[in-house]
Design a protein around this motif. Structure first.
Motif, PDB file in Angstrom:
ATOM      1  N   ILE A  21       0.834  -1.196   0.000  1.00 60.71           N
ATOM      2  CA  ILE A  21       0.000   0.000   0.000  1.00 60.71           C
ATOM      3  C   ILE A  21       0.877   1.257   0.000  1.00 60.71           C
ATOM      4  CG2 ILE A  21      -1.805   1.277   1.240  1.00 60.71           C
ATOM      5  CD1 ILE A  21      -2.681  -1.429  -0.003  1.00 60.71           C
ATOM      6  N   GLY A  22       1.967   1.213   0.728  1.00 57.77           N
ATOM      7  CA  GLY A  22       2.895   2.338   0.758  1.00 57.77           C
ATOM      8  C   GLY A  22       2.395   3.530   1.553  1.00 57.77           C
ATOM      9  N   GLY A  23       1.561   3.303   2.538  1.00 55.24           N
ATOM     10  CA  GLY A  23       1.022   4.377   3.375  1.00 55.24           C
ATOM     11  C   GLY A  23      -0.172   3.866   4.145  1.00 55.24           C
ATOM     12  N   THR A  24      -1.042   4.773   4.537  1.00 57.81           N
ATOM     13  CA  THR A  24      -2.235   4.387   5.287  1.00 57.81           C
ATOM     14  C   THR A  24      -3.485   4.921   4.587  1.00 57.81           C
ATOM     15  OG1 THR A  24      -2.068   6.363   6.673  1.00 57.81           O
ATOM     16  CG2 THR A  24      -1.077   4.330   7.536  1.00 57.81           C
ATOM     17  N   ALA A  25      -4.526   4.128   4.649  1.00 50.61           N
ATOM     18  CA  ALA A  25      -5.812   4.517   4.079  1.00 50.61           C
ATOM     19  C   ALA A  25      -6.907   4.182   5.083  1.00 50.61           C
ATOM     20  CB  ALA A  25      -6.059   3.774   2.771  1.00 50.61           C
ATOM     21  N   LYS A  26      -7.981   4.938   5.014  1.00 51.56           N
ATOM     22  CA  LYS A  26      -9.118   4.686   5.902  1.00 51.56           C
ATOM     23  C   LYS A  26     -10.387   4.668   5.072  1.00 51.56           C
ATOM     24  CE  LYS A  26     -10.293   7.989   8.831  1.00 51.56           C
ATOM     25  NZ  LYS A  26     -10.429   8.818  10.045  1.00 51.56           N
ATOM     26  N   PHE A  27     -11.204   3.635   5.282  1.00 54.85           N
ATOM     27  CA  PHE A  27     -12.560   3.595   4.752  1.00 54.85           C
ATOM     28  C   PHE A  27     -13.482   3.992   5.892  1.00 54.85           C
ATOM     29  CE2 PHE A  27     -11.167   0.583   1.363  1.00 54.85           C
ATOM     30  CZ  PHE A  27     -11.751   1.238   0.288  1.00 54.85           C
ATOM     31  N   ASP A  28     -14.165   5.106   5.742  1.00 55.06           N
ATOM     32  CA  ASP A  28     -15.124   5.573   6.732  1.00 55.06           C
ATOM     33  C   ASP A  28     -16.513   5.177   6.244  1.00 55.06           C
ATOM     34  OD1 ASP A  28     -16.453   6.849   8.759  1.00 55.06           O
ATOM     35  OD2 ASP A  28     -16.003   8.868   8.073  1.00 55.06           O
ATOM     36  N   ILE A  29     -17.140   4.245   6.948  1.00 52.18           N
ATOM     37  CA  ILE A  29     -18.446   3.717   6.550  1.00 52.18           C
ATOM     38  C   ILE A  29     -19.506   4.407   7.407  1.00 52.18           C
ATOM     39  CG2 ILE A  29     -19.800   1.633   6.172  1.00 52.18           C
ATOM     40  CD1 ILE A  29     -17.026   0.116   6.541  1.00 52.18           C
ATOM     41  N   ILE A  37      -6.273   0.659   6.658  1.00 59.58           N
ATOM     42  CA  ILE A  37      -5.526  -0.231   5.775  1.00 59.58           C
ATOM     43  C   ILE A  37      -4.099   0.302   5.663  1.00 59.58           C
ATOM     44  CG2 ILE A  37      -5.349  -1.192   3.445  1.00 59.58           C
ATOM     45  CD1 ILE A  37      -8.384  -0.513   3.178  1.00 59.58           C
ATOM     46  N   ASP A  38      -3.119  -0.605   5.838  1.00 64.13           N
ATOM     47  CA  ASP A  38      -1.725  -0.263   5.604  1.00 64.13           C
ATOM     48  C   ASP A  38      -1.011  -1.518   5.131  1.00 64.13           C
ATOM     49  OD1 ASP A  38      -1.256  -1.798   7.927  1.00 64.13           O
ATOM     50  OD2 ASP A  38      -1.058  -0.027   9.197  1.00 64.13           O
ATOM     51  N   ASP A  39       0.311  -1.477   5.065  1.00 58.59           N
ATOM     52  CA  ASP A  39       1.042  -2.630   4.547  1.00 58.59           C
ATOM     53  C   ASP A  39       0.866  -3.886   5.404  1.00 58.59           C
ATOM     54  OD1 ASP A  39       1.958  -1.301   2.300  1.00 58.59           O
ATOM     55  OD2 ASP A  39       3.786  -0.604   3.287  1.00 58.59           O
TER      56      ASP A  39
END
Length: 96
Positions: A21-29, A37-39
């Motif tokens: 992924i190369g970083g951080t992601a967030k799914f806000d539901i 989400i990260d590596d």
């Protein structure tokens, strides 16, 4: 924690296994919670991220089940993206 978040963590870990992924992601539901989400994979959480993608539970479920294309959801206004658009595109292609 909601059933949708729990199911999302499971499905996202399967779909993203081995992805860098190369970083951080967030799914806000909306109304359900958030998935980080990260590596290391996906987990329930609500922290700062390089990119935050927000959607209602039906749209999010459609995306992780493969019924809704993330790019189409974004273009139609069902998915909003705040932050690193390149990372959002990388995740969209991994989920497609």
């Amino acid at each position: 924690m909601s059933d949708i978040v729990n199911e999302a963590v499971k499905v996202l870990n399967e779909k993203l296994a081995g992805e860098d992924i190369g970083g951080t992601a967030k799914f806000d539901i909306e109304g359900e919670g958030a998935v980080m989400i990260d590596d290391a994979g996906a987990r329930a959480g609500d922290e700062e991220a390089d990119v935050t993608m927000s959607a209602d539970s039906d749209t999010f479920r459609g995306i992780i089940e493969g019924d809704i294309n993330p790019t189409s959801a974004f273009m139609s206004g069902k998915l909003s993206v705040d932050g690193d658009m390149g990372m959002a595109m990388k995740l969209a292609s991994a989920l497609a």
